[in-house]
Design a protein around this motif. Sequence first.
Motif, mmCIF file in Angstrom:
data_model
loop_
_atom_site.group_PDB
_atom_site.id
_atom_site.type_symbol
_atom_site.label_atom_id
_atom_site.label_comp_id
_atom_site.label_asym_id
_atom_site.label_seq_id
_atom_site.Cartn_x
_atom_site.Cartn_y
_atom_site.Cartn_z
ATOM 1 N N SER A 93 0.820 -1.213 0.000
ATOM 2 C CA SER A 93 0.000 0.000 0.000
ATOM 3 C C SER A 93 0.853 1.262 0.000
ATOM 4 O O SER A 93 1.816 1.382 0.761
ATOM 5 C CB SER A 93 -0.905 0.000 1.229
ATOM 6 O OG SER A 93 -1.590 1.230 1.299
ATOM 7 N N VAL A 94 0.450 2.203 -0.834
ATOM 8 C CA VAL A 94 1.147 3.483 -0.918
ATOM 9 C C VAL A 94 1.000 4.271 0.384
ATOM 10 O O VAL A 94 1.845 5.096 0.723
ATOM 11 C CB VAL A 94 0.617 4.274 -2.137
ATOM 12 C CG1 VAL A 94 -0.795 4.766 -1.885
ATOM 13 C CG2 VAL A 94 1.536 5.395 -2.515
ATOM 14 N N GLU B 106 2.372 3.806 -9.150
ATOM 15 C CA GLU B 106 1.277 3.590 -8.221
ATOM 16 C C GLU B 106 0.017 3.287 -9.016
ATOM 17 O O GLU B 106 -0.266 3.962 -10.005
ATOM 18 C CB GLU B 106 1.046 4.850 -7.372
ATOM 19 C CG GLU B 106 0.031 4.641 -6.291
ATOM 20 C CD GLU B 106 -0.850 5.855 -6.058
ATOM 21 O OE1 GLU B 106 -0.437 6.984 -6.354
ATOM 22 O OE2 GLU B 106 -1.978 5.639 -5.606
ATOM 23 N N GLN C 241 -1.677 0.973 -4.743
ATOM 24 C CA GLN C 241 -0.595 -0.002 -4.547
ATOM 25 C C GLN C 241 0.639 0.469 -5.284
ATOM 26 O O GLN C 241 0.558 1.040 -6.380
ATOM 27 C CB GLN C 241 -1.014 -1.380 -5.085
ATOM 28 C CG GLN C 241 -2.207 -1.989 -4.375
ATOM 29 C CD GLN C 241 -1.865 -2.425 -2.951
ATOM 30 O OE1 GLN C 241 -0.881 -3.129 -2.737
ATOM 31 N NE2 GLN C 241 -2.664 -1.983 -1.993
ATOM 32 N N LEU C 242 1.801 0.185 -4.692
ATOM 33 C CA LEU C 242 3.069 0.520 -5.333
ATOM 34 C C LEU C 242 3.637 -0.705 -6.026
ATOM 35 O O LEU C 242 3.576 -1.824 -5.497
ATOM 36 C CB LEU C 242 4.074 1.005 -4.287
ATOM 37 C CG LEU C 242 3.861 2.410 -3.741
ATOM 38 C CD1 LEU C 242 4.784 2.655 -2.568
ATOM 39 C CD2 LEU C 242 4.100 3.447 -4.836
#
Length: 160
Positions: free
Chosen positions: A54-55, A149, A153-154
Motif C-alpha cells: 500500500s502506498v 502507483e 498499490q506501489l
Amino acid sequence: MNEKRTIDRRGFLGFMTWAIGGIISAGFGIPAIAYIIGPAARKEEEQNWIRLGSVSKVELGTPTLFKTEIERQTGWITNKEELSFYVFTENGRDFVALSNICTHLGCRVRWIADQGQFFCPCHNAAFAKNGEVISGPPPRPLDQYPVKEEDGQLFVLGGG
Ligand code: FES
C-alpha cells in the motif's frame, strides 16, 4: 519444339554441395543464434512489475522499506527470492524506489532517520536519501528502479 533442359553431372554435384552446406549451416547456426540472444530475450520477459504494498505506508520525505517475495524459474527449478526496496516521496505523487543492497560488496543498507541517510554497516558507507554515495568505498549510488502507483498499490519494475 520440345526443348529438354539437361543438367550435367558437375552442375548437379555443385548444386547438391551448396544445398547440403546450407542445411548443415542452418542446423548449427539457428541453435547458436538462439543460444546467444535467448538469455537477453528471457531477461526482458522476466522484467515484471512487482507489487510492494500500500502506498499509504510511505511517509512523506521518509524512505520506507518494503519487502516482497518473488518466484524465479530456472529450468525445472523454482526458487523463492526475497527482494527489498526503499521507497520515498516528497510530494505523495512521485515515488523513488532504491535497492537496499550496497553497491560495494552487497551488504544491506538501512535508513538512519536521525542522520537522514542510508548506512552500510559492513564498511561504514553512507548514502544520501536519493542513493548518492556520501562516504565510504561504494563505487556508485544505490540502484534505482522504476516505480508506479496503481489503485493505491506501489509496484517496482524489477526482477533482474
Ligand atoms: S558492503 Fe557496503 S560499504 Fe562495503
